[in-house]
Scaffold this active site. Structure first.
Site, PDB file in Angstrom:
ATOM      1  N   GLU A   1      54.012  10.755 -20.484  1.00  0.00           N
ATOM      2  CA  GLU A   1      52.767  11.471 -20.213  1.00  0.00           C
ATOM      3  C   GLU A   1      52.560  12.584 -21.240  1.00  0.00           C
ATOM      4  O   GLU A   1      52.580  13.770 -20.899  1.00  0.00           O
ATOM      5  CB  GLU A   1      52.773  12.027 -18.782  1.00  0.00           C
ATOM      6  CG  GLU A   1      54.063  12.720 -18.393  1.00  0.00           C
ATOM      7  CD  GLU A   1      54.150  13.117 -16.920  1.00  0.00           C
ATOM      8  OE1 GLU A   1      53.564  12.431 -16.067  1.00  0.00           O
ATOM      9  OE2 GLU A   1      54.816  14.129 -16.642  1.00  0.00           O
TER      10      GLU A   1
ATOM     11  N   GLY B   1      50.658  15.091 -23.889  1.00  0.00           N
ATOM     12  CA  GLY B   1      49.379  15.799 -23.934  1.00  0.00           C
ATOM     13  C   GLY B   1      49.075  16.243 -25.360  1.00  0.00           C
ATOM     14  O   GLY B   1      48.226  15.686 -26.035  1.00  0.00           O
ATOM     15  N   ARG B   2      49.857  17.234 -25.820  1.00  0.00           N
ATOM     16  CA  ARG B   2      49.604  17.849 -27.127  1.00  0.00           C
ATOM     17  C   ARG B   2      49.507  16.825 -28.248  1.00  0.00           C
ATOM     18  O   ARG B   2      48.586  16.861 -29.064  1.00  0.00           O
ATOM     19  CB  ARG B   2      50.736  18.843 -27.436  1.00  0.00           C
ATOM     20  CG  ARG B   2      50.463  19.731 -28.641  1.00  0.00           C
ATOM     21  CD  ARG B   2      51.671  20.610 -28.983  1.00  0.00           C
ATOM     22  NE  ARG B   2      52.123  21.416 -27.865  1.00  0.00           N
ATOM     23  CZ  ARG B   2      51.693  22.646 -27.594  1.00  0.00           C
ATOM     24  NH1 ARG B   2      50.785  23.214 -28.370  1.00  0.00           N
ATOM     25  NH2 ARG B   2      52.162  23.309 -26.549  1.00  0.00           N
TER      26      ARG B   2
ATOM     27  N   CYS C   1      39.803  44.012 -30.361  1.00  0.00           N
ATOM     28  CA  CYS C   1      40.355  45.310 -30.774  1.00  0.00           C
ATOM     29  C   CYS C   1      41.836  45.395 -30.415  1.00  0.00           C
ATOM     30  O   CYS C   1      42.242  46.273 -29.665  1.00  0.00           O
ATOM     31  CB  CYS C   1      39.590  46.432 -30.104  1.00  0.00           C
ATOM     32  SG  CYS C   1      37.820  46.220 -30.231  1.00  0.00           S
TER      33      CYS C   1
HETATM   34  C1  LIG Z   1      52.792  19.833 -19.862  1.00  0.00           C
HETATM   35  C2  LIG Z   1      53.375  18.633 -19.303  1.00  0.00           C
HETATM   36  C3  LIG Z   1      53.252  17.417 -19.993  1.00  0.00           C
HETATM   37  C4  LIG Z   1      52.633  17.298 -21.358  1.00  0.00           C
HETATM   38  O1  LIG Z   1      53.430  17.959 -22.302  1.00  0.00           O
HETATM   39  P1  LIG Z   1      53.048  17.893 -23.871  1.00  0.00           P
HETATM   40  O2  LIG Z   1      54.060  18.790 -24.511  1.00  0.00           O
HETATM   41  O3  LIG Z   1      51.655  18.397 -24.008  1.00  0.00           O
HETATM   42  O4  LIG Z   1      53.163  16.485 -24.310  1.00  0.00           O
HETATM   43  C5  LIG Z   1      53.743  16.280 -19.373  1.00  0.00           C
HETATM   44  N1  LIG Z   1      54.348  16.340 -18.157  1.00  0.00           N
HETATM   45  C6  LIG Z   1      54.495  17.496 -17.487  1.00  0.00           C
HETATM   46  C7  LIG Z   1      55.156  17.497 -16.160  1.00  0.00           C
HETATM   47  C8  LIG Z   1      54.017  18.679 -18.031  1.00  0.00           C
HETATM   48  O5  LIG Z   1      54.190  19.820 -17.379  1.00  0.00           O
END
Ligand SMILES: *Cc1c(COP(=O)(O)O)cnc(C)c1O
Length: 408
Positions: free
Chosen positions: A265, A267-268, A343
């Site tokens: 899973e 994300g980044r 600022c």
């Molecule tokens: C944040 C998170 C992800 C995604 O992590 P990335 O570093 O963005 O790939 C996946 N699983 C869990 C449980 C997360 O907390």
């Protein structure tokens, strides 16, 4: 920045800046390549917390097997946009209302963080069934080179998941309650991993999970989710996570665990590259020999460099029109610190980075702003206006003259 994107950026009016510009075709192409690199037995979920922009989620929908959400807010958001997409609900500190919401929404998986959370869930079932994974904080050695760029969620004392010794209590509870179906285990131990480091982690995790299940009566381990955390390198924007190597490395590993479905899973590493934060130089100053460029906006829009303590990579988009009667402030062939309008001395987007030339009025496009960028920023700081949002599609016709004509 590719031509179609640059065209859109130069057509934006000054007052549309700062802007987030999302390259949707590039995102589709990237996620398609990620999917293609993975064996079929790997389920690819996208962690919505990295960027839950509706059109970004829409672009991903056809390429991923589902979405991982980490709050009731994300669950409602994803469900409203993509009612048929499978959703896994994870993350610590789920409220009773969120758990009830997850049951009502028939999430595909619920990732259980603790025995207490499991007890809350069983109290809400009311005859329904739910498929769960137990999230485990494995005592593993994480790579030493994770450094400051990485985030460590497990392998050491942490609020995420549960220690292995606590799993048996959960198994007893699950055995006593019809309706909770244990599908397997969940691990999300670190982020910022290279492909070899992630493969080593998956290898160790799967071996541990199989061994754990083999010693438990009545446990059928059909699935392991090894989380996200595939690294991106902000210092080297063109050096992405090596998905082909990761996929190739997973094949022999999966062959050793024939009954198992693997889920990831990320994300980044999925959305970081598709987003740009585009702004403009408002002022150039020299203070005790050091150059500073003050930009529209700042870290209240793009908190990533402040949160990760890095220089956000950027491209300068020169604007040759200078309508004022005085000399145009500029910096040439020297390091410059790019700051925002807030600022506070912490409002730094990039520190002492060499530029060939940067002038008041030039535009600056920060790359790798598609993940943990706008959505983790303190948007209300100093009541500056919000960025505008633009999504580039292939159909747009470039008009190279538009930028110059628009200027006085
Ligand atoms: C944040 C998170 C992800 C995604 O992590 P990335 O570093 O963005 O790939 C996946 N699983 C869990 C449980 C997360 O907390």
């Amino acid at each position: 920045m590719r031509a179609a994107l640059l065209d859109r950026v130069v057509r934006l009016a000054d007052d549309d800046l700062p802007a987030y510009v999302y390259d949707l075709p590039a995102l589709r192409e990237h996620v398609h390549a990620v999917r293609a690199a993975l064996p079929d037995r790997v389920g690819l979920l996208y962690a919505a917390k990295a960027n839950s922009d509706p059109r970004v989620l829409g672009a991903l929908a056809g390429h991923v097997d589902g979405f991982e959400v980490a709050s009731g807010g994300e669950l409602g958001h994803v469900r409203a946009l993509l009612p048929d997409a499978p959703v896994a609900f994870g993350g610590p500190g789920k409220t009773p209302t969120e758990l009830a919401h997850a049951l009502d929404a028939k999430v595909e998986r619920l990732h259980i963080e603790s025995e207490h959370e499991l007890r809350l869930l069983t109290g809400l079932l009311d005859g329904r069934t739910v498929d769960v994974l137990l999230r485990v904080n494995l005592p593993v050695d994480l790579p030493a080179d994770l450094g400051r760029a990485g985030l460590v969620m497990g392998g050491r004392p942490s609020p995420f998941g549960m220690d292995p010794a606590r799993l048996d209590r959960c198994l007893e509870l699950i055995a006593a309650v019809p309706g909770v179906r244990l599908r397997g285990l969940h691990f999300h131990l670190a982020s910022g991993l290279t492909a070899p480091a992630h493969l080593a982690l998956v290898d160790g995790t799967l071996a541990w999970a199989e061994d754990w299940a083999a010693h438990r009566r009545g446990v059928c381990l059909s699935e392991v989710n090894v989380g996200g955390g595939m690294g991106v390198d902000y210092a080297h924007p063109h050096q992405g996570f090596d998905w082909p190597a990761f996929g190739a490395g997973l094949r022999p590993l999966l062959a050793r665990h024939p009954g198992l479905t693997l889920r990831i899973e990320p994300g980044r590493s999925v959305t970081a590259y598709c987003g740009w934060y585009v702004t403009q130089v408002l002022d150039i100053k020299f203070s005790r020999g050091q150059a500073f460029a003050v930009l529209r906006g700042g870290t209240h829009h793009l908190r990533t460099p402040s949160a990760k303590q890095h220089d956000q990579p950027f491209e300068v988009i020169p604007d040759d029109v200078w309508p004022r009667p005085w000399d145009r402030p500029e910096v040439r062939d020297e390091p410059v610190t790019l700051v925002g309008q807030l600022c506070t001395p912490k409002d730094v987007l990039a520190r002492r980075v060499g530029v060939a030339r940067l002038r008041v009025g030039d535009r600056v496009a920060f790359a790798m702003a598609g993940a943990y960028a706008w959505n983790i920023s303190h948007h209300g700081f100093l009541m500056h206006p919000h960025p505008t949002f633009h999504h580039v599609e292939e159909a747009e016709v470039p008009d190279p003259g538009a930028y110059a004509r628009r200027l006085p």
